[in-house]
Design a protein around this motif. Sequence first.
Motif, PDB file in Angstrom:
ATOM      1  N   LEU A  62     -69.481  23.810   1.542  1.00 39.97           N
ATOM      2  CA  LEU A  62     -69.000  23.106   0.362  1.00 39.97           C
ATOM      3  C   LEU A  62     -67.589  23.561   0.035  1.00 39.97           C
ATOM      4  N   GLU A  63     -66.773  22.628  -0.450  1.00 38.36           N
ATOM      5  CA  GLU A  63     -65.420  22.986  -0.854  1.00 38.36           C
ATOM      6  C   GLU A  63     -65.479  23.811  -2.141  1.00 38.36           C
ATOM      7  N   SER A  64     -64.504  24.685  -2.320  1.00 34.94           N
ATOM      8  CA  SER A  64     -64.439  25.512  -3.526  1.00 34.94           C
ATOM      9  C   SER A  64     -63.777  24.718  -4.643  1.00 34.94           C
ATOM     10  N   LYS A  65     -64.429  24.627  -5.765  1.00 32.76           N
ATOM     11  CA  LYS A  65     -63.876  23.911  -6.912  1.00 32.76           C
ATOM     12  C   LYS A  65     -64.113  24.736  -8.165  1.00 32.76           C
ATOM     13  N   LYS A  66     -63.265  24.532  -9.154  1.00 31.27           N
ATOM     14  CA  LYS A  66     -63.393  25.283 -10.391  1.00 31.27           C
ATOM     15  C   LYS A  66     -64.510  24.687 -11.244  1.00 31.27           C
ATOM     16  N   THR A  67     -65.365  25.551 -11.756  1.00 28.18           N
ATOM     17  CA  THR A  67     -66.456  25.110 -12.605  1.00 28.18           C
ATOM     18  C   THR A  67     -66.463  25.924 -13.891  1.00 28.18           C
ATOM     19  N   TYR A  68     -67.191  25.425 -14.874  1.00 27.69           N
ATOM     20  CA  TYR A  68     -67.267  26.065 -16.183  1.00 27.69           C
ATOM     21  C   TYR A  68     -68.721  26.121 -16.623  1.00 27.69           C
ATOM     22  N   LEU A  69     -69.016  27.075 -17.490  1.00 28.43           N
ATOM     23  CA  LEU A  69     -70.365  27.178 -18.027  1.00 28.43           C
ATOM     24  C   LEU A  69     -70.278  27.280 -19.539  1.00 28.43           C
ATOM     25  N   ARG A  70     -71.052  26.430 -20.217  1.00 26.13           N
ATOM     26  CA  ARG A  70     -71.065  26.425 -21.676  1.00 26.13           C
ATOM     27  C   ARG A  70     -72.470  26.764 -22.164  1.00 26.13           C
ATOM     28  N   LEU A  71     -72.523  27.580 -23.188  1.00 25.94           N
ATOM     29  CA  LEU A  71     -73.783  27.974 -23.797  1.00 25.94           C
ATOM     30  C   LEU A  71     -73.876  27.294 -25.151  1.00 25.94           C
ATOM     31  N   VAL A  72     -74.908  26.467 -25.344  1.00 28.37           N
ATOM     32  CA  VAL A  72     -75.001  25.625 -26.532  1.00 28.37           C
ATOM     33  C   VAL A  72     -76.298  25.904 -27.265  1.00 28.37           C
ATOM     34  N   GLN A  73     -76.204  26.158 -28.564  1.00 26.09           N
ATOM     35  CA  GLN A  73     -77.405  26.359 -29.377  1.00 26.09           C
ATOM     36  C   GLN A  73     -77.887  25.022 -29.911  1.00 26.09           C
ATOM     37  N   LEU A  74     -79.159  24.699 -29.649  1.00 24.94           N
ATOM     38  CA  LEU A  74     -79.743  23.458 -30.126  1.00 24.94           C
ATOM     39  C   LEU A  74     -80.539  23.681 -31.411  1.00 24.94           C
ATOM     40  N   THR A  75     -81.362  24.745 -31.448  1.00 24.54           N
ATOM     41  CA  THR A  75     -82.084  25.141 -32.657  1.00 24.54           C
ATOM     42  C   THR A  75     -82.001  26.661 -32.744  1.00 24.54           C
ATOM     43  N   ASP A  76     -82.732  27.237 -33.694  1.00 24.14           N
ATOM     44  CA  ASP A  76     -82.713  28.701 -33.849  1.00 24.14           C
ATOM     45  C   ASP A  76     -83.097  29.425 -32.565  1.00 24.14           C
ATOM     46  N   ASP A  77     -84.017  28.819 -31.778  1.00 19.57           N
ATOM     47  CA  ASP A  77     -84.519  29.524 -30.599  1.00 19.57           C
ATOM     48  C   ASP A  77     -84.506  28.672 -29.328  1.00 19.57           C
ATOM     49  N   THR A  78     -83.722  27.613 -29.324  1.00 19.39           N
ATOM     50  CA  THR A  78     -83.585  26.772 -28.141  1.00 19.39           C
ATOM     51  C   THR A  78     -82.109  26.609 -27.805  1.00 19.39           C
ATOM     52  N   PHE A  79     -81.761  26.831 -26.538  1.00 19.77           N
ATOM     53  CA  PHE A  79     -80.364  26.806 -26.104  1.00 19.77           C
ATOM     54  C   PHE A  79     -80.250  26.020 -24.799  1.00 19.77           C
ATOM     55  N   SER A  80     -79.033  25.630 -24.479  1.00 18.92           N
ATOM     56  CA  SER A  80     -78.769  24.972 -23.211  1.00 18.92           C
ATOM     57  C   SER A  80     -77.653  25.700 -22.475  1.00 18.92           C
ATOM     58  N   LEU A  81     -77.867  25.947 -21.189  1.00 16.61           N
ATOM     59  CA  LEU A  81     -76.814  26.435 -20.306  1.00 16.61           C
ATOM     60  C   LEU A  81     -76.309  25.226 -19.521  1.00 16.61           C
ATOM     61  N   ARG A  82     -75.044  24.870 -19.762  1.00 12.77           N
ATOM     62  CA  ARG A  82     -74.476  23.650 -19.171  1.00 12.77           C
ATOM     63  C   ARG A  82     -73.415  24.032 -18.138  1.00 12.77           C
ATOM     64  N   ASP A  83     -73.808  24.003 -16.864  1.00 15.51           N
ATOM     65  CA  ASP A  83     -72.857  24.241 -15.782  1.00 15.51           C
ATOM     66  C   ASP A  83     -72.056  22.964 -15.574  1.00 15.51           C
ATOM     67  N   GLN A  84     -70.731  23.080 -15.619  1.00 16.11           N
ATOM     68  CA  GLN A  84     -69.890  21.891 -15.637  1.00 16.11           C
ATOM     69  C   GLN A  84     -68.828  21.923 -14.552  1.00 16.11           C
ATOM     70  N   SER A  85     -68.504  20.762 -14.050  1.00 10.85           N
ATOM     71  CA  SER A  85     -67.394  20.601 -13.119  1.00 10.85           C
ATOM     72  C   SER A  85     -66.631  19.338 -13.498  1.00 10.85           C
ATOM     73  N   LEU A  86     -65.321  19.457 -13.589  1.00 12.09           N
ATOM     74  CA  LEU A  86     -64.493  18.301 -13.904  1.00 12.09           C
ATOM     75  C   LEU A  86     -64.265  17.425 -12.687  1.00 12.09           C
ATOM     76  N   GLU A  87     -64.667  17.892 -11.523  1.00 10.75           N
ATOM     77  CA  GLU A  87     -64.464  17.153 -10.291  1.00 10.75           C
ATOM     78  C   GLU A  87     -65.794  16.696  -9.709  1.00 10.75           C
ATOM     79  N   ARG A  88     -65.696  15.691  -8.877  1.00 10.40           N
ATOM     80  CA  ARG A  88     -66.877  15.204  -8.158  1.00 10.40           C
ATOM     81  C   ARG A  88     -67.269  16.233  -7.101  1.00 10.40           C
ATOM     82  N   LEU A  89     -68.513  16.691  -7.140  1.00 13.87           N
ATOM     83  CA  LEU A  89     -68.945  17.752  -6.230  1.00 13.87           C
ATOM     84  C   LEU A  89     -69.569  17.218  -4.948  1.00 13.87           C
ATOM     85  N   LYS A  90     -70.034  15.980  -4.962  1.00 17.85           N
ATOM     86  CA  LYS A  90     -70.726  15.425  -3.801  1.00 17.85           C
ATOM     87  C   LYS A  90     -70.232  14.008  -3.561  1.00 17.85           C
ATOM     88  N   PHE A  91     -70.561  13.477  -2.367  1.00 15.81           N
ATOM     89  CA  PHE A  91     -70.132  12.132  -2.020  1.00 15.81           C
ATOM     90  C   PHE A  91     -71.219  11.085  -2.214  1.00 15.81           C
TER      91      PHE A  91
END
Length: 701
Positions: A62-91
């Motif tokens: 796989l080609e190397s691309k810059k990615t980001y990870l965001r941690l989002v609180q949905l409720t007091d005890d529920t969260f989301s880990l959102r791995d993100q890429s601004l580029e298309r990773l697959k064809f």
Amino acid sequence: MAAVSSQALQNARLLSCPQASPLLSRPRSVEAQQQHSRKLSRVCVRATKAVVSAPAQEPAPLESKKTYLRLVQLTDDTFSLRDQSLERLKFEVEYGLKAGTTDNSYIIKGQSCTALIDVPDQTFTKGHVDALAQAISMESLKYLVLGHISPKRLQTLIAIGDAIPENALPLQVYCSNPAAVQLTSSLPEEYKAKVLSINVVKSGETLDLGNGHELQFILTPTPRWPDGMCTYDPSSQLLFTQKLFSAHICTDTDFDVGGWEVFGEHWRFFYECMLGPVSKQADAALRKLPIVAQFSPPSYAGKAGVDVIKADIQYVLSGLLSPLNLSIGASAVLAKTTTDSNKELVVSAMCPLHGPIVRSSVTELVREYRAWTQEKIKQIDDGLIAVIYASAYGNTAALAQAISRGISRAGLGVESLNTEDCGIEEVSALVRRSNAFVIGSPTLAGHMPTPIQNALGAILSDTTARTKPCGVFGSFGWSGEAVDEMEQKLKDAGFSFAFPAIRCKFKPTEATLQTCEESGTDIAQTVKRAKLKTKESVAQQYVLASSVEQAAGRVVGALCVLSARNGDAESAMLASWVSQASFLPPGLTVAVAKERAVESLVLPGASFVLNVLGQGKSSAISRQLLKPFKPGEPRFGALETKEASNGGKILTDAIAWLECTVQSRMEAGDHWLLYAVVENGELQDAKSLTAVHHRKTGSRY
């Protein structure tokens, strides 16, 4: 992997102790939640993804691309880990809008344990596990709920297991039976025995995490995702939907802020690519999910007496509460007291594997999913084409997906069938119902895998199948014997082919996927032509055009050639439905029929060249562009061209050319109407007048 900043780690530690972190006070509105998410994003992990070697059959890394990870609180005890890429990773076709992507997983903290819902692609493994270890105590991670698993996600699963202390093992995995089979067959034996305890669940079963989090499991399989399983948390009224309601788009917001205007095209495109070809199974999945947004106006159907009064009260409360934009936790509490949820799945937000967390658009998105599904089911009445395949590493499945999209674009029904998850009887039944079929296979040890051998045997033994057009396709690592075998056996049995065999070495490229889409359209057109040969259809061809159709035909436009390129894929078409649309910025509209090969190259954000043809100079160009082409065949032939700065082709015999960028497109019946801004252009012949196309009827070109 780039090092995680100490500040990011410190904030992640604060996440595990909400009382200590002022950032994690519960937001009271959707806007507040977005501001809250943006604060968290400032302390997100930024990393360069690890370069991961592909399986032995597919050695290209796989080609190397810059990615980001965001941690989002949905409720007091529920969260989301959102791995993100601004580029298309697959064809794969599903990434065709090139708007980036997110891979979402979710954390629920119970009374004395933590559950993780889904794991991301191997692209994000290292950064994801590091962030997870900082967000929670890995000793507390007792449960892993897998709504979907694939070979590309197994590396993340293994890394999570390795990060859990030995005294806290085994990790309890809850998944569907197909997912359990995949885990059992793919993971190392010593890992399974030591790290995982696999629990196969059935629809309706629950998992109690404490603190009201009694997770409910709903099996939603499709041929592409036979392991599909949704999870509902009645405490927060969050529905974790795996691939359903997903979109490949990466923005600076975590929720669907902007609604349909921002995300509608992306939701629709994902559906068309991934669920359109399996509309009957998609319909079955949606029937298991009677989703109703919180504070939705009630239904009065079948109610009488006291129930009508209750519905009236609910109607008033929904009108009062829905504009308040309460936090997810607060809205869940209120919704339980104001909604009759005996037969409905009351949802505060839908949490998919890809794209935004859907909160403000729940009702609209669910409604559109159902409408799209019914539309696809109706297309089956016009003609059905079966797409039958097996896939070792996902590459043949990507080809099948592209062929299916080409069929769907041409307006016919398509049913996709993965032979690894069905029996011979199901293959035979589908082929008998179909007007045509295509069959695809990887090459394993120089041969077709057993499921495809069995499927092909069933097709060859069915005498009625020999009258139907067919096609073959497949991917391979070093040799492609499987495709040759399928093609030869079908030829020897007297089958006719609608398109040349498609062979893909390793991963599909843009050009390969374009060829697949064109092949799908070709076999659909073959079925359509066969249907037109019926006596009724022949008679209809000679019916005179109506007065309205004749009047519509008097609307004329400039005769042009549209040329577009995307990576190594390119195409062109003769266009006569062209008009200027704006002065500032200079813009124009072009109508493109849905089955046109170039359609997938002119999505929003794409570029193209519009060549304006001149009177007396268009005949040779028109003859070249109007002749039939094989899938992937170059359109311009011997015509003289030069390359534009945006990759399109400029015809030297055109009187003018314009470089354009698609800003938006609107569905207009059997066409897409593009609005494009002109970025550059040149008048090459000031003396010639523009060629126009005169028609006698508005019912055809």
